[in-house]
Design an enzyme around this catalytic site. Structure first.
Site, PDB file in Angstrom:
ATOM      1  N   TYR A  73      33.345  -3.075 -27.568  1.00 34.54           N
ATOM      2  CA  TYR A  73      33.230  -2.290 -26.492  1.00 34.54           C
ATOM      3  C   TYR A  73      32.201  -1.196 -26.303  1.00 34.54           C
ATOM      4  O   TYR A  73      31.491  -1.144 -25.659  1.00 34.54           O
ATOM      5  CB  TYR A  73      34.659  -1.594 -26.215  1.00 34.54           C
ATOM      6  CG  TYR A  73      34.897  -0.870 -24.858  1.00 34.54           C
ATOM      7  CD1 TYR A  73      35.602  -1.550 -23.944  1.00 34.54           C
ATOM      8  CD2 TYR A  73      34.308   0.440 -24.702  1.00 34.54           C
ATOM      9  CE1 TYR A  73      35.884  -1.012 -22.455  1.00 34.54           C
ATOM     10  CE2 TYR A  73      34.574   1.055 -23.502  1.00 34.54           C
ATOM     11  CZ  TYR A  73      35.351   0.210 -22.344  1.00 34.54           C
ATOM     12  OH  TYR A  73      35.524   0.843 -21.063  1.00 34.54           O
ATOM     13  N   PHE A 126      14.587  -7.409  -1.348  1.00 32.96           N
ATOM     14  CA  PHE A 126      15.563  -8.552  -1.359  1.00 32.96           C
ATOM     15  C   PHE A 126      16.916  -8.137  -0.716  1.00 32.96           C
ATOM     16  O   PHE A 126      17.012  -7.087  -0.493  1.00 32.96           O
ATOM     17  CB  PHE A 126      15.914  -8.966  -2.605  1.00 32.96           C
ATOM     18  CG  PHE A 126      16.741 -10.080  -2.779  1.00 32.96           C
ATOM     19  CD1 PHE A 126      16.250 -11.374  -2.364  1.00 32.96           C
ATOM     20  CD2 PHE A 126      17.948  -9.969  -3.506  1.00 32.96           C
ATOM     21  CE1 PHE A 126      17.024 -12.541  -2.513  1.00 32.96           C
ATOM     22  CE2 PHE A 126      18.718 -11.332  -3.515  1.00 32.96           C
ATOM     23  CZ  PHE A 126      18.466 -12.405  -2.954  1.00 32.96           C
ATOM     24  N   ASP A 127      17.815  -9.140  -0.141  1.00 35.91           N
ATOM     25  CA  ASP A 127      18.694  -8.987   0.750  1.00 35.91           C
ATOM     26  C   ASP A 127      19.989  -8.087   0.032  1.00 35.91           C
ATOM     27  O   ASP A 127      20.358  -7.271   0.881  1.00 35.91           O
ATOM     28  CB  ASP A 127      19.246 -10.247   1.395  1.00 35.91           C
ATOM     29  CG  ASP A 127      20.006 -11.294   0.414  1.00 35.91           C
ATOM     30  OD1 ASP A 127      19.448 -11.218  -0.958  1.00 35.91           O
ATOM     31  OD2 ASP A 127      20.316 -12.410   0.756  1.00 35.91           O
ATOM     32  N   ASP A 217      11.598  -4.084  -8.685  1.00 41.40           N
ATOM     33  CA  ASP A 217      12.905  -4.823  -8.629  1.00 41.40           C
ATOM     34  C   ASP A 217      12.019  -6.130  -9.392  1.00 41.40           C
ATOM     35  O   ASP A 217      11.217  -6.992  -8.730  1.00 41.40           O
ATOM     36  CB  ASP A 217      13.089  -5.162  -7.149  1.00 41.40           C
ATOM     37  CG  ASP A 217      14.242  -6.012  -7.074  1.00 41.40           C
ATOM     38  OD1 ASP A 217      14.245  -6.750  -8.427  1.00 41.40           O
ATOM     39  OD2 ASP A 217      14.560  -6.588  -6.068  1.00 41.40           O
ATOM     40  N   ALA A 219      13.083  -8.907 -10.966  1.00 44.25           N
ATOM     41  CA  ALA A 219      13.853 -10.215 -11.419  1.00 44.25           C
ATOM     42  C   ALA A 219      13.020 -11.433 -11.800  1.00 44.25           C
ATOM     43  O   ALA A 219      13.143 -12.076 -12.688  1.00 44.25           O
ATOM     44  CB  ALA A 219      14.446 -10.693 -10.352  1.00 44.25           C
ATOM     45  N   LYS A 260      17.049 -14.526 -13.621  1.00 38.85           N
ATOM     46  CA  LYS A 260      15.874 -15.206 -13.300  1.00 38.85           C
ATOM     47  C   LYS A 260      14.944 -15.322 -14.556  1.00 38.85           C
ATOM     48  O   LYS A 260      15.196 -16.020 -15.412  1.00 38.85           O
ATOM     49  CB  LYS A 260      15.307 -14.398 -12.100  1.00 38.85           C
ATOM     50  CG  LYS A 260      15.860 -14.956 -10.849  1.00 38.85           C
ATOM     51  CD  LYS A 260      16.729 -13.799 -10.401  1.00 38.85           C
ATOM     52  CE  LYS A 260      17.310 -14.006  -9.079  1.00 38.85           C
ATOM     53  NZ  LYS A 260      18.562 -13.342  -8.660  1.00 38.85           N
ATOM     54  N   HIS A 452      25.070 -14.444   5.808  1.00 41.31           N
ATOM     55  CA  HIS A 452      24.669 -15.684   5.250  1.00 41.31           C
ATOM     56  C   HIS A 452      25.591 -16.530   4.452  1.00 41.31           C
ATOM     57  O   HIS A 452      25.647 -17.665   4.444  1.00 41.31           O
ATOM     58  CB  HIS A 452      23.300 -15.860   4.865  1.00 41.31           C
ATOM     59  CG  HIS A 452      22.762 -14.875   3.961  1.00 41.31           C
ATOM     60  ND1 HIS A 452      22.759 -13.582   4.030  1.00 41.31           N
ATOM     61  CD2 HIS A 452      22.532 -15.149   2.733  1.00 41.31           C
ATOM     62  CE1 HIS A 452      22.625 -13.010   2.823  1.00 41.31           C
ATOM     63  NE2 HIS A 452      22.396 -14.001   1.878  1.00 41.31           N
TER      64      HIS A 452
HETATM   65  N1  F0G Z   1      16.274  -8.692  -6.424  1.00 45.74           N
HETATM   66  C1  F0G Z   1      15.629  -9.952  -6.173  1.00 45.74           C
HETATM   67  C2  F0G Z   1      14.221  -9.987  -6.127  1.00 45.74           C
HETATM   68  C3  F0G Z   1      16.213 -10.984  -6.382  1.00 45.74           C
HETATM   69  O1  F0G Z   1      15.821 -12.459  -5.716  1.00 45.74           O
HETATM   70  C4  F0G Z   1      17.912 -10.862  -6.339  1.00 45.74           C
HETATM   71  C5  F0G Z   1      18.464 -12.060  -6.253  1.00 45.74           C
HETATM   72  C6  F0G Z   1      18.451  -9.768  -6.817  1.00 45.74           C
HETATM   73  C7  F0G Z   1      17.499  -8.567  -6.642  1.00 45.74           C
HETATM   74  C8  F0G Z   1      19.884  -9.577  -6.836  1.00 45.74           C
HETATM   75  O2  F0G Z   1      20.071  -9.941  -8.011  1.00 45.74           O
HETATM   76  O3  F0G Z   1      21.822 -12.168  -7.823  1.00 45.74           O
HETATM   77  O4  F0G Z   1      21.542 -10.806  -9.954  1.00 45.74           O
HETATM   78  O5  F0G Z   1      22.446  -9.636  -8.214  1.00 45.74           O
HETATM   79  N2  F0G Z   1      18.138 -13.428  -5.959  1.00 45.74           N
HETATM   80  C9  F0G Z   1      18.919 -14.490  -5.895  1.00 45.74           C
HETATM   81  C10 F0G Z   1      18.412 -15.437  -5.111  1.00 45.74           C
HETATM   82  C11 F0G Z   1      20.359 -14.322  -5.594  1.00 45.74           C
HETATM   83  O6  F0G Z   1      18.703 -16.580  -4.799  1.00 45.74           O
HETATM   84  O7  F0G Z   1      17.146 -15.331  -4.776  1.00 45.74           O
HETATM   85  P1  F0G Z   1      21.566 -10.942  -8.623  1.00 45.74           P
END
Ligand code: F0G
Length: 460
Positions: A73, A126-127, A217, A219, A260, A452
């Protein structure tokens, strides 16, 4: 011998069979899914290009690393192994694991929202990032360069921040009302387009001028580093890891969906350069949201797999093949006249559905229409990145019109071969040749947040 597209730098030692359905079956399956590809069972998908997130194949070294995972833990060896890799790559002092990218957003983003009426500014949020900004009571503003919307033409760094827009926005809203500047690398919503080192540097200068924190950000930071090496003057002879380190040097914090460029199926990172107070705040919040700060929702074995994956993703041979696969699919579509975001970015080919199906208005979701058509054609699952994903304005509740209506063909890492990509290209080209038959969609049920994912539709 110089090949145009690099062959796989690996052998396949375990296989996962995939199922093919008939066209008649797919018509029914899609109808039952409310015409929302997110609601399809993956077993009913032949080639799944919904996302590159958590869908890649791990290496033998990652699987082996999982065996030494320490499931404590607090203070596990796995945590310290991962921490040392993250610190080594970023050069930052503080690290907190989280279960995925949005976990990092949920813990970190509210910490910089100190009063009502504040804004985050990004090249493009990102969304989920946008959703967490809004859930934290702030608003998300995007300042990507106009090149991004010049879909047909080559620009080296279409993901860049528009510096003029950034500075004007800071002045217009007042520097004290800006929570932070988020640089998304690569810029997913712009088509996985890269951001240049110069743009990182100049953005950081503006942030410093107004005393605003810069957040990466990241990823897909390894893919971004690859593009810098390939395209930016002065970086051709640099190692990817050094390019990554320089990138991180221009920010104060790094949020990562490790699903990613971490080459794992689950995982995320919060890393903070040197702000102890901010680190302490995040450490406090990570406990109720994600878990104790030395596991943050991950198993020890997940952290070990990530420690190895982060380094593998910086390997130049891995990256060359990775980007070549995306380029291969892009080239096939481009050569057939299918409108795509050109050049292709790092993780996906984005098809320009405004040009593909100009007869479908934005609020009938042209990219959803194309996406559904290629599923029916070949069992290929892609994803809409357009007005459906953008959602409604949180204040007026009106449908927002996206500047681009894109269908993303997202390529998972190390998962499919060039042959699979040929199936995808053939399907998209076939649908393009019959594009006049495509119809728009209306909501059957519309969900309130990140609509979506769970809404259902009816063809018009
Ligand atoms: N930031 C970016 C640029 C992303 O592409 C994503 C996720 C996230 C943050 C959030 O990360 O999914 O680990 O919680 N992108 C995926 C996509 C879901 O399909 O582009 P997460």
């Amino acid at each position: 011998m110089n090949r145009k597209y690099m062959a796989e730098p690996y052998r396949i030692k375990m296989v996962e069979p995939i199922r093919e359905t008939t066209k008649e079956e797919r018509i029914t399956l899609l109808k039952n899914a409310g015409y929302n590809p997110f609601s399809l069972k993956s077993d009913d998908v032949y080639i799944d290009l919904l996302t590159d997130s958590g869908t890649g194949a791990m290496s033998q070294d990652q699987w082996a690393a999982m065996m030494i995972g320490d499931e404590a833990y607090a203070g596990s060896r796995s945590f310290y192994r991962l921490e040392s890799v993250v610190k080594n790559i970023t050069g930052y002092e503080y690290f907190i694991p989280v279960h995925q990218g949005r976990g990092a957003e949920k813990v970190f983003l509210p910490q910089l929202v100190t009063k009502p009426g504040m804004y985050y500014i990004s090249n493009i949020h990102f969304d989920t990032t946008r959703a967490h900004v809004e859930l934290a009571g702030a608003r998300a503003l995007d300042c990507v360069v106009p090149d991004c919307y010049d879909i047909e033409h080559w620009h080296d760094f279409k993901g860049n921040m528009c510096l003029e827009c950034l500075e004007n926005t800071i002045l217009e809203k007042g520097k004290d009302n800006i929570c932070g500047v988020i640089m998304t690398i690569t810029n997913n919503s712009a088509g996985g387009q890269p951001v240049s080192m110069e743009n990182m540097r100049e953005t950081k200068k503006i942030c410093d001028k107004y005393g605003i924190k810069m957040i990466i950000d990241g990823a897909r930071y390894a893919e971004n580093s690859f593009f810098i090496k390939e395209r930016e003057k002065g970086y051709q002879d640099k190692d990817i890891v050094d390019i990554a380190r320089e990138t991180f040097s221009y920010a104060d914090a790094f949020l990562m969906s490790a699903k990613k460029d971490g080459l794992v199926n689950m995982g995320g990172v919060i890393a903070i350069k040197n702000d102890r107070e901010l680190f302490d705040k995040c450490r406090t919040y990570v406990v109720p949201y994600e878990g104790f700060p030395t596991y943050g929702g991950l198993n020890g074995r997940d952290m070990d797999a990530l420690a190895v994956g982060l380094m593998e993703a910086l390997d130049i041979r891995y990256l060359t093949h990775r980007i070549d696969q995306v380029r291969y699919l892009g080239d096939r579509l481009h050569e057939a006249g299918v409108p795509i975001q050109y050049p292709v970015g790092g993780h996906a080919v984005f098809v320009d559905c405004k040009a593909f199906a100009p007869h479908i208005p934005y609020d009938q979701f042209p990219a959803l229409s194309v996406t559904n058509a290629i599923y029916i054609e070949a069992g290929v699952r892609a994803v809409e990145i357009g007005s459906l994903l953008l959602g409604r304005d949180p204040d007026t509740l009106k449908n927002r019109e996206s500047k681009m209506e894109l269908m993303r063909l997202t390529i998972p890492r190390r998962l499919y071969t060039y042959n699979h990509l040929d199936v995808v290209a053939d399907a998209v080209i076939h649908v393009y040749e019959h594009r006049h038959e495509l119809k728009g969609y209306q909501f059957d049920y519309e969900s309130k947040i990140l609509r979506h994912f769970t809404s259902t539709f009816k063809p018009i």
